[in-house]
Write a protein that holds these residues in place. Structure first.
Motif, PDB file in Angstrom:
ATOM      1  N   THR A 198     -11.572   9.988  46.317  1.00 39.25           N
ATOM      2  CA  THR A 198     -10.920  10.186  45.037  1.00 39.25           C
ATOM      3  C   THR A 198     -11.900   9.758  43.957  1.00 39.25           C
ATOM      4  O   THR A 198     -12.460   8.679  44.014  1.00 39.25           O
ATOM      5  CB  THR A 198      -9.636   9.341  44.944  1.00 39.25           C
ATOM      6  OG1 THR A 198      -8.798   9.679  46.041  1.00 39.25           O
ATOM      7  CG2 THR A 198      -8.914   9.574  43.654  1.00 39.25           C
ATOM      8  N   SER A 199     -12.118  10.591  42.975  1.00 37.40           N
ATOM      9  CA  SER A 199     -13.089  10.305  41.929  1.00 37.40           C
ATOM     10  C   SER A 199     -12.611   9.167  41.033  1.00 37.40           C
ATOM     11  O   SER A 199     -11.431   9.074  40.683  1.00 37.40           O
ATOM     12  CB  SER A 199     -13.307  11.549  41.074  1.00 37.40           C
ATOM     13  OG  SER A 199     -14.141  11.249  39.971  1.00 37.40           O
ATOM     14  N   TRP A 240     -12.721   3.985  33.551  1.00 33.98           N
ATOM     15  CA  TRP A 240     -13.051   3.964  34.976  1.00 33.98           C
ATOM     16  C   TRP A 240     -14.278   3.126  35.264  1.00 33.98           C
ATOM     17  O   TRP A 240     -14.351   2.461  36.301  1.00 33.98           O
ATOM     18  CB  TRP A 240     -13.192   5.381  35.533  1.00 33.98           C
ATOM     19  CG  TRP A 240     -14.377   6.156  35.037  1.00 33.98           C
ATOM     20  CD1 TRP A 240     -14.420   6.989  33.960  1.00 33.98           C
ATOM     21  CD2 TRP A 240     -15.675   6.174  35.609  1.00 33.98           C
ATOM     22  NE1 TRP A 240     -15.670   7.524  33.810  1.00 33.98           N
ATOM     23  CE2 TRP A 240     -16.480   7.040  34.824  1.00 33.98           C
ATOM     24  CE3 TRP A 240     -16.264   5.552  36.695  1.00 33.98           C
ATOM     25  CZ2 TRP A 240     -17.812   7.290  35.096  1.00 33.98           C
ATOM     26  CZ3 TRP A 240     -17.603   5.800  36.965  1.00 33.98           C
ATOM     27  CH2 TRP A 240     -18.352   6.664  36.170  1.00 33.98           C
ATOM     28  N   ARG A 279     -13.179   8.935  38.056  1.00 33.03           N
ATOM     29  CA  ARG A 279     -12.766   9.523  36.782  1.00 33.03           C
ATOM     30  C   ARG A 279     -11.294   9.934  36.780  1.00 33.03           C
ATOM     31  O   ARG A 279     -10.718  10.194  35.738  1.00 33.03           O
ATOM     32  CB  ARG A 279     -13.673  10.703  36.450  1.00 33.03           C
ATOM     33  CG  ARG A 279     -15.067  10.255  36.069  1.00 33.03           C
ATOM     34  CD  ARG A 279     -16.016  11.443  35.899  1.00 33.03           C
ATOM     35  NE  ARG A 279     -17.330  11.024  35.485  1.00 33.03           N
ATOM     36  CZ  ARG A 279     -18.285  10.603  36.317  1.00 33.03           C
ATOM     37  NH1 ARG A 279     -18.054  10.551  37.611  1.00 33.03           N
ATOM     38  NH2 ARG A 279     -19.460  10.236  35.874  1.00 33.03           N
ATOM     39  N   ASP A 280     -10.688  10.006  37.968  1.00 35.70           N
ATOM     40  CA  ASP A 280      -9.266  10.347  38.077  1.00 35.70           C
ATOM     41  C   ASP A 280      -8.363   9.117  38.041  1.00 35.70           C
ATOM     42  O   ASP A 280      -7.154   9.226  38.222  1.00 35.70           O
ATOM     43  CB  ASP A 280      -9.013  11.117  39.381  1.00 35.70           C
ATOM     44  CG  ASP A 280      -9.666  12.486  39.379  1.00 35.70           C
ATOM     45  OD1 ASP A 280      -9.932  13.008  38.279  1.00 35.70           O
ATOM     46  OD2 ASP A 280      -9.932  13.020  40.465  1.00 35.70           O
TER      47      ASP A 280
END
Length: 86
Positions: free
Chosen positions: A9-10, A21, A12-13
């Protein structure tokens, strides 16, 4: 390490409620590399075990274990029959 966990999972998410982040990623990565999370889990397990809160029974259900599609014998030229080694 550009992920929250091994699911890739990034960062940035990350939900906005946790802040930028990069502010979260840097200490998380440092703690992970320093083994802080591992030691914390071990301490919690030791305390729970001492209190009798953990039952150390492990069971493995082999019916859910699947071979990757590329692990299957393909019968290509030059391949040996299943169960045979060079």
């Amino acid at each position: 390490m550009n992920s929250l966990n091994r699911t890739r999972t990034s960062w940035r998410d990350l939900p906005e409620r946790y802040g930028p982040w990069k502010t979260v990623c840097t200490p998380f990565r440092r703690y992970a590399l320093d083994g802080i999370f591992t030691r914390a889990l071990q301490q919690m397990q030791a305390r729970a075990d001492a209190a009798g809160d953990i039952e150390w029974l492990v069971q493995i259900d082999s019916t859910i274990v699947r071979a990757h599609q590329h692990a299957a014998a393909t019968g290509r030229k030059g391949d040996l029959p299943a169960g045979r080694t060079r």
